[in-house]
Write a protein that holds these residues in place. Structure first.
Motif, PDB file in Angstrom:
ATOM      1  N   SER A 156       5.746 -10.570  12.743  1.00 51.76           N
ATOM      2  CA  SER A 156       4.606  -9.805  12.561  1.00 51.76           C
ATOM      3  C   SER A 156       4.190 -10.046  11.011  1.00 51.76           C
ATOM      4  CB  SER A 156       4.835  -8.411  12.693  1.00 51.76           C
ATOM      5  OG  SER A 156       3.860  -7.710  12.305  1.00 51.76           O
ATOM      6  N   MET A 157       3.025 -10.462  10.430  1.00 49.33           N
ATOM      7  CA  MET A 157       2.628 -10.127   8.876  1.00 49.33           C
ATOM      8  C   MET A 157       2.355  -9.132   8.539  1.00 49.33           C
ATOM      9  SD  MET A 157      -0.744 -12.339   9.224  1.00 49.33           S
ATOM     10  CE  MET A 157      -0.833 -12.995   7.693  1.00 49.33           C
ATOM     11  N   GLY A 158       2.209  -7.867   9.512  1.00 48.07           N
ATOM     12  CA  GLY A 158       1.903  -6.682   8.887  1.00 48.07           C
ATOM     13  C   GLY A 158       0.505  -6.855   8.812  1.00 48.07           C
ATOM     14  N   GLY A 159      -0.073  -5.667   8.193  1.00 52.51           N
ATOM     15  CA  GLY A 159      -1.663  -5.611   8.285  1.00 52.51           C
ATOM     16  C   GLY A 159      -2.048  -4.502   7.122  1.00 52.51           C
ATOM     17  N   PRO A 160      -3.473  -4.574   6.745  1.00 52.52           N
ATOM     18  CA  PRO A 160      -3.577  -3.295   5.975  1.00 52.52           C
ATOM     19  C   PRO A 160      -3.820  -2.115   6.660  1.00 52.52           C
ATOM     20  CG  PRO A 160      -5.259  -4.836   6.376  1.00 52.52           C
ATOM     21  CD  PRO A 160      -4.131  -5.319   6.946  1.00 52.52           C
ATOM     22  N   ASN A 208       3.518   0.534   3.033  1.00 52.32           N
ATOM     23  CA  ASN A 208       2.994  -0.364   3.946  1.00 52.32           C
ATOM     24  C   ASN A 208       3.120  -1.944   3.244  1.00 52.32           C
ATOM     25  OD1 ASN A 208       1.900  -1.605   6.225  1.00 52.32           O
ATOM     26  ND2 ASN A 208       0.061  -1.794   5.405  1.00 52.32           N
ATOM     27  N   PHE A 209       3.891  -2.690   3.486  1.00 54.23           N
ATOM     28  CA  PHE A 209       3.903  -4.189   3.157  1.00 54.23           C
ATOM     29  C   PHE A 209       3.160  -5.129   4.274  1.00 54.23           C
ATOM     30  CE2 PHE A 209       7.452  -2.352   0.668  1.00 54.23           C
ATOM     31  CZ  PHE A 209       6.945  -2.739  -0.684  1.00 54.23           C
ATOM     32  N   TYR A 210       2.359  -6.225   3.707  1.00 52.76           N
ATOM     33  CA  TYR A 210       1.874  -7.038   4.761  1.00 52.76           C
ATOM     34  C   TYR A 210       1.778  -8.321   3.914  1.00 52.76           C
ATOM     35  CZ  TYR A 210      -2.751  -5.957   3.038  1.00 52.76           C
ATOM     36  OH  TYR A 210      -4.049  -5.810   2.448  1.00 52.76           O
ATOM     37  N   ALA A 211       1.744  -9.421   4.771  1.00 48.46           N
ATOM     38  CA  ALA A 211       1.552 -10.815   4.128  1.00 48.46           C
ATOM     39  C   ALA A 211       0.149 -11.045   4.320  1.00 48.46           C
ATOM     40  CB  ALA A 211       2.536 -12.051   4.864  1.00 48.46           C
ATOM     41  N   ASP A 212      -0.229 -12.017   3.205  1.00 46.97           N
ATOM     42  CA  ASP A 212      -1.606 -12.559   3.295  1.00 46.97           C
ATOM     43  C   ASP A 212      -1.290 -14.004   3.432  1.00 46.97           C
ATOM     44  OD1 ASP A 212      -4.201 -13.393   2.897  1.00 46.97           O
ATOM     45  OD2 ASP A 212      -4.476 -12.423   0.774  1.00 46.97           O
ATOM     46  N   ALA A 213      -1.172 -14.707   4.521  1.00 43.90           N
ATOM     47  CA  ALA A 213      -0.815 -15.927   4.706  1.00 43.90           C
ATOM     48  C   ALA A 213      -1.754 -16.787   5.602  1.00 43.90           C
ATOM     49  CB  ALA A 213       0.767 -16.160   5.079  1.00 43.90           C
ATOM     50  N   VAL A 214      -1.978 -17.902   5.262  1.00 46.42           N
ATOM     51  CA  VAL A 214      -2.975 -18.739   6.236  1.00 46.42           C
ATOM     52  C   VAL A 214      -2.530 -20.182   6.638  1.00 46.42           C
ATOM     53  CG1 VAL A 214      -5.125 -17.331   5.250  1.00 46.42           C
ATOM     54  CG2 VAL A 214      -4.336 -19.513   4.151  1.00 46.42           C
ATOM     55  N   GLU A 215      -3.049 -20.463   7.508  1.00 45.57           N
ATOM     56  CA  GLU A 215      -2.781 -21.848   7.841  1.00 45.57           C
ATOM     57  C   GLU A 215      -3.353 -22.948   6.817  1.00 45.57           C
ATOM     58  OE1 GLU A 215      -3.448 -23.826  11.928  1.00 45.57           O
ATOM     59  OE2 GLU A 215      -5.267 -24.533  10.823  1.00 45.57           O
ATOM     60  N   GLN A 216      -2.832 -24.015   6.470  1.00 43.71           N
ATOM     61  CA  GLN A 216      -3.075 -24.892   5.437  1.00 43.71           C
ATOM     62  C   GLN A 216      -2.971 -26.233   5.829  1.00 43.71           C
ATOM     63  OE1 GLN A 216      -0.578 -23.534   1.642  1.00 43.71           O
ATOM     64  NE2 GLN A 216      -0.320 -21.939   3.415  1.00 43.71           N
ATOM     65  N   GLN A 217      -3.792 -27.243   5.410  1.00 42.17           N
ATOM     66  CA  GLN A 217      -3.873 -28.466   5.752  1.00 42.17           C
ATOM     67  C   GLN A 217      -3.517 -29.537   4.498  1.00 42.17           C
ATOM     68  OE1 GLN A 217      -6.979 -29.569   8.417  1.00 42.17           O
ATOM     69  NE2 GLN A 217      -7.154 -27.472   9.172  1.00 42.17           N
ATOM     70  N   PHE A 218      -2.981 -30.750   4.770  1.00 47.63           N
ATOM     71  CA  PHE A 218      -2.655 -31.694   3.757  1.00 47.63           C
ATOM     72  C   PHE A 218      -2.642 -32.905   4.315  1.00 47.63           C
ATOM     73  CE2 PHE A 218       0.066 -27.707   3.221  1.00 47.63           C
ATOM     74  CZ  PHE A 218      -0.026 -27.499   1.786  1.00 47.63           C
ATOM     75  N   ASP A 219      -3.306 -33.653   3.316  1.00 47.60           N
ATOM     76  CA  ASP A 219      -3.553 -35.158   3.639  1.00 47.60           C
ATOM     77  C   ASP A 219      -2.723 -35.991   2.602  1.00 47.60           C
ATOM     78  OD1 ASP A 219      -5.331 -35.501   5.811  1.00 47.60           O
ATOM     79  OD2 ASP A 219      -6.731 -34.602   4.409  1.00 47.60           O
ATOM     80  N   GLN A 261       0.899  -1.050   0.150  1.00 47.74           N
ATOM     81  CA  GLN A 261       0.077  -0.008  -0.070  1.00 47.74           C
ATOM     82  C   GLN A 261       0.826   1.147  -0.014  1.00 47.74           C
ATOM     83  OE1 GLN A 261      -1.977  -0.846   3.512  1.00 47.74           O
ATOM     84  NE2 GLN A 261      -4.006  -1.093   2.334  1.00 47.74           N
ATOM     85  N   PRO A 262       0.990   2.195  -1.112  1.00 44.66           N
ATOM     86  CA  PRO A 262       0.204   1.999  -2.084  1.00 44.66           C
ATOM     87  C   PRO A 262       0.636   0.857  -3.073  1.00 44.66           C
ATOM     88  CG  PRO A 262       1.272   4.037  -2.166  1.00 44.66           C
ATOM     89  CD  PRO A 262       1.630   3.435  -0.835  1.00 44.66           C
ATOM     90  N   SER A 263      -0.040   0.682  -4.192  1.00 43.24           N
ATOM     91  CA  SER A 263       0.592  -0.392  -5.153  1.00 43.24           C
ATOM     92  C   SER A 263      -0.349  -0.161  -6.365  1.00 43.24           C
ATOM     93  CB  SER A 263       0.177  -1.804  -4.535  1.00 43.24           C
ATOM     94  OG  SER A 263       0.874  -2.730  -5.537  1.00 43.24           O
ATOM     95  N   PRO A 264       0.239  -0.361  -7.637  1.00 40.89           N
ATOM     96  CA  PRO A 264       1.776  -1.060  -7.844  1.00 40.89           C
ATOM     97  C   PRO A 264       2.879   0.158  -7.766  1.00 40.89           C
ATOM     98  CG  PRO A 264       0.528  -0.490 -10.024  1.00 40.89           C
ATOM     99  CD  PRO A 264      -0.270  -0.263  -8.782  1.00 40.89           C
ATOM    100  N   ASN A 265       2.316   1.668  -7.622  1.00 41.47           N
ATOM    101  CA  ASN A 265       3.276   2.426  -7.644  1.00 41.47           C
ATOM    102  C   ASN A 265       3.547   2.932  -6.219  1.00 41.47           C
ATOM    103  OD1 ASN A 265       3.363   2.282 -10.413  1.00 41.47           O
ATOM    104  ND2 ASN A 265       1.537   3.469 -10.767  1.00 41.47           N
ATOM    105  N   THR A 266       4.522   3.544  -5.699  1.00 42.75           N
ATOM    106  CA  THR A 266       4.807   4.237  -4.492  1.00 42.75           C
ATOM    107  C   THR A 266       5.842   5.609  -4.789  1.00 42.75           C
ATOM    108  OG1 THR A 266       5.182   3.990  -2.095  1.00 42.75           O
ATOM    109  CG2 THR A 266       6.629   2.738  -3.700  1.00 42.75           C
TER     110      THR A 266
END
Length: 173
Positions: free
Chosen positions: A80-84, A37-48, A25-30
């Motif tokens: 910290s993954m950061g945030g919006p 501001n950068f942050y990660a959009d990452a989540v828990e994942q499950q695998f079988d 933020q902002p993107s794609p130009n700064t």
């Protein structure tokens, strides 16, 4: 079971875990010198998966984040993954923000570390030793410069004045 425990860490690193994505933020130009501001959009994942004929359930939880901002600056790994931020707060310094000192296009890479657990044949969850590290696809950020000029002319009174729409820097259209 001991064979699975010995192999699970290697298998964990080879799972198709998504590191998440980089959001800027902002993107794609700064702007050069402004906090992006950068942050990660990452989540828990499950695998079988199946190992040695046994059903293994794996849970991968993001726990650490490392940022390579593409200009030689690296931050992390840290928790910290950061945030919006709301748009009216863009430009504020955050835990994961970065201010570029030069203009150009930069490839920002996020590496997310995941802690894993596994269970064999629906048994109790067991901790996977160590962490798996996965990198998100690079995100390009274009850093621009901005120029501010102050002019004394009133464009309504003198439409040919320097800084008025359609007038070049020399005051001539």
């Amino acid at each position: 079971m001991p064979r699975i425990a010995a192999d699970i860490q290697r298998q964990f690193q080879n799972l198709p875990v998504s590191a998440g994505r980089v959001v800027a933020q902002p993107s794609p130009n700064t702007l050069r010198g402004a906090e992006t501001n950068f942050y990660a959009d990452a989540v828990e994942q499950q695998f079988d998966i199946t190992m040695f004929g046994q059903k293994v359930h794996v849970v991968a939880t993001p726990v650490q984040y490392a940022w390579n901002y593409g200009d030689g600056t690296v931050f992390g790994p840290q928790p910290s993954m950061g945030g919006p931020l709301p748009q009216d707060r863009w430009g504020e310094k955050t835990r994961t923000s970065h201010a570029y000192g030069a203009t150009g296009d930069f490839q920002v890479v996020l590496t997310t570390s995941f802690q894993g657990t596994y269970s064999v044949n629906s048994g109790p969850p067991l901790q996977i030793p160590g962490q798996g590290q996965f990198s998100a696809p690079p995100q390009t950020i274009s850093v621009w410069r901005s120029l501010t000029r102050n002019y004394a002319d009133d464009c309504h009174v003198n439409p040919q004045g320097q800084g008025c729409p359609g007038v070049g820097a020399g005051g001539v259209r």
